[in-house]
Design a protein around this motif. Structure first.
Motif, PDB file in Angstrom:
ATOM      1  N   LEU A 248      44.365  44.582  43.666  1.00 34.61           N
ATOM      2  CA  LEU A 248      45.116  43.493  43.038  1.00 34.61           C
ATOM      3  C   LEU A 248      44.377  43.019  41.791  1.00 34.61           C
ATOM      4  CD1 LEU A 248      47.476  41.494  43.079  1.00 34.61           C
ATOM      5  CD2 LEU A 248      46.098  40.027  44.572  1.00 34.61           C
ATOM      6  N   GLY A 249      43.049  42.914  41.891  1.00 35.72           N
ATOM      7  CA  GLY A 249      42.261  42.537  40.715  1.00 35.72           C
ATOM      8  C   GLY A 249      42.422  43.516  39.574  1.00 35.72           C
ATOM      9  N   LEU A 250      42.451  44.814  39.889  1.00 34.99           N
ATOM     10  CA  LEU A 250      42.638  45.828  38.847  1.00 34.99           C
ATOM     11  C   LEU A 250      43.992  45.670  38.163  1.00 34.99           C
ATOM     12  CD1 LEU A 250      41.208  48.939  40.707  1.00 34.99           C
ATOM     13  CD2 LEU A 250      40.182  47.817  38.735  1.00 34.99           C
ATOM     14  N   ALA A 251      45.036  45.445  38.960  1.00 32.28           N
ATOM     15  CA  ALA A 251      46.373  45.296  38.374  1.00 32.28           C
ATOM     16  C   ALA A 251      46.466  44.022  37.546  1.00 32.28           C
ATOM     17  CB  ALA A 251      47.422  45.293  39.483  1.00 32.28           C
ATOM     18  N   LEU A 252      45.873  42.941  38.028  1.00 34.67           N
ATOM     19  CA  LEU A 252      45.877  41.687  37.262  1.00 34.67           C
ATOM     20  C   LEU A 252      45.101  41.849  35.958  1.00 34.67           C
ATOM     21  CD1 LEU A 252      45.325  39.224  40.234  1.00 34.67           C
ATOM     22  CD2 LEU A 252      47.374  39.342  38.799  1.00 34.67           C
ATOM     23  N   THR A 253      43.984  42.553  36.013  1.00 36.77           N
ATOM     24  CA  THR A 253      43.210  42.810  34.792  1.00 36.77           C
ATOM     25  C   THR A 253      44.052  43.584  33.785  1.00 36.77           C
ATOM     26  OG1 THR A 253      41.134  42.828  36.024  1.00 36.77           O
ATOM     27  CG2 THR A 253      41.126  43.880  33.867  1.00 36.77           C
ATOM     28  N   VAL A 262      39.377  37.792  38.705  1.00 38.68           N
ATOM     29  CA  VAL A 262      38.081  37.364  39.239  1.00 38.68           C
ATOM     30  C   VAL A 262      38.247  36.835  40.659  1.00 38.68           C
ATOM     31  CG1 VAL A 262      36.260  35.615  39.024  1.00 38.68           C
ATOM     32  CG2 VAL A 262      36.983  36.917  37.018  1.00 38.68           C
ATOM     33  N   THR A 263      39.284  36.014  40.874  1.00 36.33           N
ATOM     34  CA  THR A 263      39.539  35.469  42.207  1.00 36.33           C
ATOM     35  C   THR A 263      39.768  36.585  43.218  1.00 36.33           C
ATOM     36  OG1 THR A 263      40.515  33.475  41.237  1.00 36.33           O
ATOM     37  CG2 THR A 263      41.042  33.943  43.543  1.00 36.33           C
ATOM     38  N   SER A 264      40.543  37.598  42.831  1.00 30.36           N
ATOM     39  CA  SER A 264      40.819  38.718  43.740  1.00 30.36           C
ATOM     40  C   SER A 264      39.548  39.499  44.066  1.00 30.36           C
ATOM     41  CB  SER A 264      41.869  39.648  43.122  1.00 30.36           C
ATOM     42  OG  SER A 264      43.120  39.013  43.055  1.00 30.36           O
ATOM     43  N   VAL A 285      34.948  42.447  34.511  1.00 31.14           N
ATOM     44  CA  VAL A 285      35.904  41.432  34.058  1.00 31.14           C
ATOM     45  C   VAL A 285      35.172  40.154  33.646  1.00 31.14           C
ATOM     46  CG1 VAL A 285      36.482  40.272  36.248  1.00 31.14           C
ATOM     47  CG2 VAL A 285      38.229  40.569  34.501  1.00 31.14           C
ATOM     48  N   LEU A 286      34.060  39.829  34.295  1.00 28.47           N
ATOM     49  CA  LEU A 286      33.252  38.691  33.853  1.00 28.47           C
ATOM     50  C   LEU A 286      32.731  38.930  32.433  1.00 28.47           C
ATOM     51  CD1 LEU A 286      31.234  37.896  37.106  1.00 28.47           C
ATOM     52  CD2 LEU A 286      32.937  36.417  36.031  1.00 28.47           C
ATOM     53  N   SER A 287      32.302  40.156  32.163  1.00 28.25           N
ATOM     54  CA  SER A 287      31.848  40.491  30.811  1.00 28.25           C
ATOM     55  C   SER A 287      32.984  40.341  29.812  1.00 28.25           C
ATOM     56  CB  SER A 287      31.297  41.915  30.788  1.00 28.25           C
ATOM     57  OG  SER A 287      30.870  42.277  29.492  1.00 28.25           O
ATOM     58  N   ASP A 288      34.188  40.807  30.187  1.00 29.70           N
ATOM     59  CA  ASP A 288      35.347  40.667  29.305  1.00 29.70           C
ATOM     60  C   ASP A 288      35.665  39.201  29.025  1.00 29.70           C
ATOM     61  OD1 ASP A 288      35.705  43.357  29.032  1.00 29.70           O
ATOM     62  OD2 ASP A 288      37.301  43.522  30.519  1.00 29.70           O
ATOM     63  N   LEU A 289      35.399  38.343  30.006  1.00 29.32           N
ATOM     64  CA  LEU A 289      35.671  36.909  29.847  1.00 29.32           C
ATOM     65  C   LEU A 289      34.541  36.183  29.121  1.00 29.32           C
ATOM     66  CD1 LEU A 289      37.189  36.156  33.359  1.00 29.32           C
ATOM     67  CD2 LEU A 289      38.387  35.973  31.172  1.00 29.32           C
ATOM     68  N   GLY A 290      33.480  36.912  28.781  1.00 27.74           N
ATOM     69  CA  GLY A 290      32.362  36.283  28.086  1.00 27.74           C
ATOM     70  C   GLY A 290      31.298  35.734  29.006  1.00 27.74           C
ATOM     71  N   GLN A 291      31.461  35.892  30.312  1.00 27.31           N
ATOM     72  CA  GLN A 291      30.481  35.368  31.269  1.00 27.31           C
ATOM     73  C   GLN A 291      29.448  36.450  31.565  1.00 27.31           C
ATOM     74  OE1 GLN A 291      32.576  33.480  34.602  1.00 27.31           O
ATOM     75  NE2 GLN A 291      34.337  33.189  33.243  1.00 27.31           N
ATOM     76  N   ARG A 292      28.693  36.792  30.543  1.00 29.15           N
ATOM     77  CA  ARG A 292      27.845  37.975  30.620  1.00 29.15           C
ATOM     78  C   ARG A 292      26.598  37.765  31.459  1.00 29.15           C
ATOM     79  NH1 ARG A 292      28.796  39.472  24.312  1.00 29.15           N
ATOM     80  NH2 ARG A 292      30.623  40.793  24.589  1.00 29.15           N
ATOM     81  N   ARG A 293      26.081  36.553  31.485  1.00 27.98           N
ATOM     82  CA  ARG A 293      24.888  36.327  32.307  1.00 27.98           C
ATOM     83  C   ARG A 293      25.207  36.555  33.784  1.00 27.98           C
ATOM     84  NH1 ARG A 293      20.985  34.648  29.056  1.00 27.98           N
ATOM     85  NH2 ARG A 293      21.574  33.548  27.147  1.00 27.98           N
TER      86      ARG A 293
END
Length: 754
Positions: A248-253, A262-264, A285-293
């Protein structure tokens, strides 16, 4: 991002605890008893009856008792093996002995192959299963197990033929149909995979695992709404199915719903904390959102769970690259390739990191390694274009960027590269249409940012300044989402400490421990102040090597300050720092009389540099404050310059830069520091070039006037500009954007040009 197909257990009444079907001990078993044995058919029949009645412990005990008297009775070993398997006990010894004693018994080899299959001993399992099939070619279970083993060993195409043979025997075999779909997924035959899953659902309409797999195939086909519907049906049937949450996360991405993805992924990991695919997908997906740390922490967690998984090392390398921690990124990519030498993404990441380290030939080799594996890799072709542009071969570079876009019209960075490596014109309407079409879609954050900056550059080149500023503003607002905050108080306090720790007396005292070498030359200043141009001019001299932006002194100052806090021990580090730095320069150029380090941010480290190299020459570039800040605002510096995306922060940072460079001017001797106004340099190139060469102790050479023709690698954002003849169009550029500048206007009053 990764996901694999699920394999449902075999719903057979005679299955062991693992969900794997084994043969019933009946039928012709008695007939297989050798005539040399004293065992009677009644004794064998009694044991078979115990197995079929589910009295497995009794069957085991009785078989062992009889084996004491008849150790070479193959049928006893066979019954013991089956009894052990159905109890979930280790049966391999018994099954191996059975196969030795009953070499012509297909079931014996099939059962051994099945047990080896369940322990993932794939190669050994396949040997036994092939023997079973040689004796009984239409054995469905042996065909399925052999197909699984072949698939696990990477022989996916042969596995397909075995699944299809099993289905010829029984077209309604759910597991065979599902696993054939999984094999098609691995082969990229997504339509065939979806067809298999649909047939499996005709057999069992409410199988959550097959519904999940169907959703995965539909996602790969781009049928995202149908994919989401299928996966959500699977979760309604089985909310605890972790792989369904991952899919589901892959499809949402894929739909651009990254926060929901991220939630999935987190839910998948709640259900299965050791789910490596979900960990890697979450990190991406965190990296894509800018949450790289957080992405770094997630990938490190995946590596801790399974250090032998190449994907996790590669993903970590990609995030470290974004942080410009290139040496660490290279190490991660090399670890991935040690585990999986044909891993194209790891070769690609390694190529990009090596390029940023200045190893152009090695970067080229790694890019070619990608193309040997994936000849149509748009990313590798585009990277080759960047390598050509680094050498000033811009026409060849653009052909490569266009070739990448022909392969993948959605490859955002090729659009960015075209815009940044030449002047855009009104004839670039195809480029504009492609860029705007991509921006109309949901994109990873870094892709959208790069396109917004590229669009700003396009409109600026066309002198459509309102549209340009609008694009640049959107790019900077997006960049702020990376979450790197600018600490004004922290920077001011740090500069206070540097000024206090490196006054004139302290620098003179430390210099007694420094090196007498005159080889290093430092060019410092604000980013976008002309440091790359100055390096290019000087590096055109035969006695000079331009080393680019070396990061040595940032970590050196951190180490010095830590030693000072520890007990005033910083001075003891000076000789080692000087020696290590000279070794670094020698590795870059063994014979150049002068080596230039043009890291602009070394304006923070001038005191330590002067302490380690009292004879070194430092060239400080100064540019109009608003032109400097505006040019920074217009560049894709990512999250590494957190002050760069806000005019108030830019004004503060520039003021602190002025404060510390005023200090160096006051405490260093005139022979150590030469200040060059950028505007004066472009107005009188020869005059200022003569002054610079005299300052660093070199004779005049006319090649410096033709700096734009010098064949050398330049990796910075100014690589195209420094290949052009000097012109004054960048001076006073801020006036085109005067109505937007707000807080930067105050810099005209508070930081008067010196």
């Amino acid at each position: 991002m990764s996901s694999t197909g699920l394999k449902p257990g075999r719903n057979d009444p005679c299955s062991c605890g693992s969900g794997k079907k084994y043969k019933r001990c009946c039928g012709l078993l008695a007939a297989a008893v050798p005539h040399t044995q004293i065992l009677t058919p009644n004794e064998i029949g009694a044991l078979v009856g115990l197995v079929n009645a589910g009295r497995l412990s009794d069957a085991e005990d009785n078989a062992r008792a009889l084996l004491n008297a008849h150790p070479d009775a193959g049928m006893l070993w066979k019954i013991l093996g089956v009894a052990l398997m159905r109890q979930g006990k280790d049966a391999l010894q018994a099954l191996r002995r059975t196969a030795q004693l009953l070499p012509d018994d297909a079931e014996a080899h099939g059962n051994l192959g099945a047990a080896l299959h369940d322990q993932a001993l794939w190669a050994e399992a396949l040997v036994s299963l092939r023997r079973a099939l040689a004796l009984q070619p239409r054995s469905v279970d042996a065909l399925l197990d052999a197909a699984d083993a072949l698939k696990a060993l990477g022989e996916v195409r042969e596995a397909v033929s075995f699944y299809e043979r099993a289905l010829q025997e029984n077209p309604r075999l759910l597991e065979a149909r599902n696993n054939l779909g999984n094999a098609f997924l691995e082969l990229g035959r997504y339509a065939d995979a979806a067809a298999c899953y649909r047939i499996a659902l005709e057999i069992k309409p409410h199988d959550a695992q097959v519904l999940c797999n169907l959703g995965n195939a539909l996602r790969q086909l781009g049928l995202l709404d149908e994919a989401l519907a299928s996966i959500r049906r699977a979760l309604a049937l089985d909310p605890g199915l972790s792989v369904a949450h991952n899919n589901l996360g892959l499809a949402l991405t894929a739909q651009g719903q990254r926060e929901a993805a991220v939630t999935s992924y987190r839910q998948a990991l709640t259900l299965n904390p050791r789910y490596l695919e979900a960990l890697n997908n979450l990190g991406n997906v965190l990296s894509d959102l800018g949450q790289r740390r957080e992405a770094v922490a997630v990938f490190r967690g995946a590596i801790e769970l399974d250090p032998a998984r190449a994907e996790s090392h590669c993903n970590l390398g990609n995030v470290l690259f974004e942080f410009r921690r290139f040496a660490e990124a290279v190490a991660s990519f090399r670890r991935a390739l040690a585990l999986e030498p044909e891993y194209a993404l790891a070769h690609l990441g390694l190529a990009a990191a090596l390029r940023m380290q200045g190893h152009a030939a090695d970067a080229e080799a790694s890019s070619q390694a990608v193309l040997a594996i994936e000849p149509a890799s748009a990313a590798a072709i585009s990277l080759l274009g960047e390598l050509r542009a680094d050498r000033g071969q811009f026409s060849e570079a653009e052909e490569l960027f266009k070739r990448a876009l022909a392969i993948d019209p959605g490859f955002a960075f090729a659009y960015f590269s075209i815009a940044t490596n030449r002047k855009m014109t009104r004839d670039d309407d195809a480029w504009l249409r492609g860029t705007e079409a991509l921006l109309a879609k949901p994109l990873p954050l870094r892709h959208e940012i790069s396109l917004r900056y590229a669009l700003g550059k396009y409109f600026d080149d066309l002198k459509q300044f309102d549209e340009a500023f609008s694009s640049y503003r959107q790019a900077n607002e997006l960049t702020r989402r990376y979450g790197s905050s600018y600490d004004r108080v922290g920077l001011s306090q740090r500069i206070d400490r540097i000024i206090k720790g490196f006054d004139a007396a302290q620098i003179r005292q430390l210099q007694s421990r420094g090196s007498a070498s005159e080889r290093p030359v430092f060019i410092v200043g604000m980013p976008r102040s002309g440091t790359t141009l100055t390096e290019q001019i000087l590096a055109s001299h035969p006695a000079v090597f331009g080393a680019g932006e070396l990061t040595f002194w940032q970590s050196a100052l951190t180490a010095y300050e830590a030693a000072e806090i520890k007990g005033g021990e910083g001075a003891a580090l000076i000789p080692g720092m000087a020696r290590d730095y000279l070794e670094r320069l020698t590795a870059l150029s063994a014979d150049a009389e002068r080596v230039i380090d043009k890291m602009p941010l070394n304006f923070m480290n001038v005191g330590l540099i002067s302490a380690a190299f009292p004879q070194a020459r430092i060239i400080h570039l100064r540019r109009h404050p608003i032109d400097t800040c505006l040019s920074i605002y217009f560049q894709y510096f990512s999250h590494l310059h957190p002050y760069a995306n806000d005019f108030d922060n830019l004004a503060h940072y520039y003021s602190e830069y002025v404060r510390i460079t005023d200090h160096w001017r006051a405490v260093l001797p005139a022979r150590a520091l030469l200040e060059i106004p950028y505007e004066a340099l472009i107005e009188d190139q020869e005059g200022w070039t003569r002054r610079m060469l005299e300052f660093i102790g070199l004779p005049w050479d006319a090649k410096c006037l033709d700096f734009h023709q010098t064949d050398r690698v330049v990796i910075t954002l100014s690589k195209w500009q420094v290949r052009q003849k000097i012109h004054a169009t960048s001076a006073g550029r801020w006036r085109n954007y005067e109505k937007f500048l707000g807080p930067l206007q105050d810099l005209m009053n508070s930081t008067a040009q010196r």
